[in-house]
Structures are given as structure tokens and as C-alpha cells.
Design an enzyme around this catalytic site. Structure first.
Site, PDB file in Angstrom:
ATOM      1  N   HIS A   6      57.533 103.936  24.076  1.00 59.76           N
ATOM      2  CA  HIS A   6      56.338 104.927  24.097  1.00 59.76           C
ATOM      3  C   HIS A   6      56.269 105.692  25.379  1.00 59.76           C
ATOM      4  O   HIS A   6      55.786 105.373  26.209  1.00 59.76           O
ATOM      5  CB  HIS A   6      55.150 103.968  24.016  1.00 59.76           C
ATOM      6  CG  HIS A   6      54.083 104.564  23.498  1.00 59.76           C
ATOM      7  ND1 HIS A   6      52.604 104.422  24.109  1.00 59.76           N
ATOM      8  CD2 HIS A   6      53.561 105.516  22.556  1.00 59.76           C
ATOM      9  CE1 HIS A   6      51.624 105.268  23.834  1.00 59.76           C
ATOM     10  NE2 HIS A   6      52.184 105.716  22.813  1.00 59.76           N
ATOM     11  N   HIS A  48      51.165 114.769  25.696  1.00 57.20           N
ATOM     12  CA  HIS A  48      50.503 113.702  24.923  1.00 57.20           C
ATOM     13  C   HIS A  48      49.096 114.472  24.575  1.00 57.20           C
ATOM     14  O   HIS A  48      48.727 114.797  23.585  1.00 57.20           O
ATOM     15  CB  HIS A  48      50.311 112.601  25.352  1.00 57.20           C
ATOM     16  CG  HIS A  48      49.526 111.711  24.432  1.00 57.20           C
ATOM     17  ND1 HIS A  48      47.968 111.777  24.581  1.00 57.20           N
ATOM     18  CD2 HIS A  48      50.007 110.880  23.481  1.00 57.20           C
ATOM     19  CE1 HIS A  48      47.525 110.762  23.591  1.00 57.20           C
ATOM     20  NE2 HIS A  48      48.504 110.191  23.111  1.00 57.20           N
TER      21      HIS A  48
END
Length: 230
Positions: A6, A48
Site C-alpha cells: 500500500h 494520494h
């Protein structure tokens, strides 16, 4: 089971940076999850958040900064915000590409048309079903995925309607029956996040095909001990 890192190895190195991705591969990741946005001048960049405030020493919206401006920012320990091309060139693993900005889907498809070898290791994914529908159209040969914060029969039905190849669901609402139903319908089932040995055992009990983790080294070692290393 497939191990997806991740944003790289964020517990060790700054998230969504080349070094973090490379570290995760070294730690045993089969796939790297990253987030894609567009700079003000149309470059595909890995970030992100909608702004650079949390992960860099700068401030402002990614979409309002040029690539040159983004490159001046420190993403942690001197690391820079990478372009997607740099990730393709510098990271030798499958890539789960989460589309954070819908406008990035078209440029991503255009870039990969010129890099057909890289297209074979890309899995475009998104939370937004409308964007997922575009991804299925733009990437007919790629394993497109629908992401959801939890599992449900409704989300699974929607995934089938969209024509995706994989679902990436959070823990809430996910049980073995849902996993088996997805697999019976030809879908790969990935769960997130798996960050502890206990969560790994729970994921194994569910029978999932893979999972996403913030702690690749810990989980890959635990998988090896259990005899289920990919």
C-alpha cells in the site's frame, strides 16, 4: 495469496515515492499500490491526497501546481514526487494504479498505448463506479478493479455489471460467502488492509486471492512461515 504494498513501504520510507516502492519489492511485494493524479500542466504524478500539504514540505492543490513546481517539494528525506513514467521505469513489479483524479484516466491510457509492455503489468482501479466504467472501456485487456471500503452483495453486483476483473473490498461486510460468490463469478478478490499476523490469518480463512498491506516485510515473513508465500 498475492501481497500488494500500500503506497510502497510507508512504515519505513515516505509513501508513494520510488524508494518506498523499491523497498516494498525487496521486502516481498508482488504488486505495488499507488495513487495517480494530474499536475496543472497535465503530467501524471503519484500522490494520494488532493493537496501536497500532508506528505511534502509544500502546500497547495496538486491540480494547481505544475510538474516543475511539484518536483521542488520534499516528499520526505529528500525524496521527490514521482511521475508515473518514473515509476514504470524504476519499479519492477505489477502496479495497482488507483485513479484519484478522474481526469487522469485518459492520459494514462494514452501513455500506455506507447508502452505496451508496461500495460501488461497495470491494474487500473477506482472507488468511483463511473470512473471504473471508463477504465473498463479504456483498458479492455487489463484487470480493472472496483474498490470499496467494505464488502456487500450490492457492491459485488455492481462490479459484475461494470465488467471488472477484480474487487478490492475493505473488511466491513466481507465474509467467506461473499468471497466465494465473487470467485464463482470469475472475479479476483482482494481485501485491505492486512497489517498484522492476526489479520493475515483472518484473510486466509476468508479464502481471498490477495490483500493490501502497509507492512510488507512483516506480512510476507508471516506468509512464508505459514507456507502460503506467493
Amino acid at each position: 495469496m498475492s501481497v500488494c504494498a500500500h503506497r510502497g513501504s510507508p512504515s519505513v520510507l515516505p509513501e508513494n515515492t520510488i524508494g518506498s516502492f523499491q523497498r516494498a519489492v525487496d521486502e516481498g511485494a508482488d504488486e505495488i499500490e499507488l495513487d495517480l493524479r494530474l499536475s496543472a500542466d497535465g503530467r501524471l504524478v503519484v500522490m494520494h491526497d488532493a493537496t501536497v500539504d500532508r506528505t511534502t514540505d509544500g502546500t497547495g492543490a496538486v491540480a494547481e501546481l505544475t510538474f516543475e513546481q511539484l518536483r521542488t517539494l520534499d516528499a520526505g528525506g529528500g525524496a521527490r514526487i514521482p511521475s508515473f513514467e518514473e515509476v514504470l521505469d524504476g519499479v519492477g513489479a505489477r502496479l495497482q494504479v488507483e485513479i484519484k483524479a478522474p481526469e487522469a484516466a485518459g492520459p494514462l491510457a494514452a501513455l500506455l498505448r506507447d508502452r505496451p509492455d508496461d500495460l501488461t503489468r497495470i491494474s487500473p482501479c477506482c472507488f468511483d463506479p463511473d470512473v471504473v466504467a471508463d477504465l473498463v472501456r479504456l483498458f479492455p485487456a487489463a484487470p480493472v478493479g472496483l474498490i470499496a471500503s467494505g464488502g456487500s452483495a450490492e457492491a459485488l453486483d455492481r462490479a459484475v455489471e461494470l465488467g471488472v476483473s477484480r474487487v478490492l473490498f475493505g473488511w466491513s461486510g466481507t465474509d467467506r460467502a461473499l468471497v466465494e460468490k465473487a470467485q464463482d463469478r470469475g472475479l479476483e478478490f482482494s481485501i485491505w488492509l492486512v497489517n498484522t499476523p492476526e489479520q493475515l490469518r483472518d484473510a486466509q480463512a476468508l479464502g481471498v486471492d490477495g490483500f493490501t498491506t502497509d507492512h510488507t516485510a512483516v506480512i510476507a515473513a508471516e506468509l512464508a512461515r505459514s507456507g502460503e508465500a506467493s
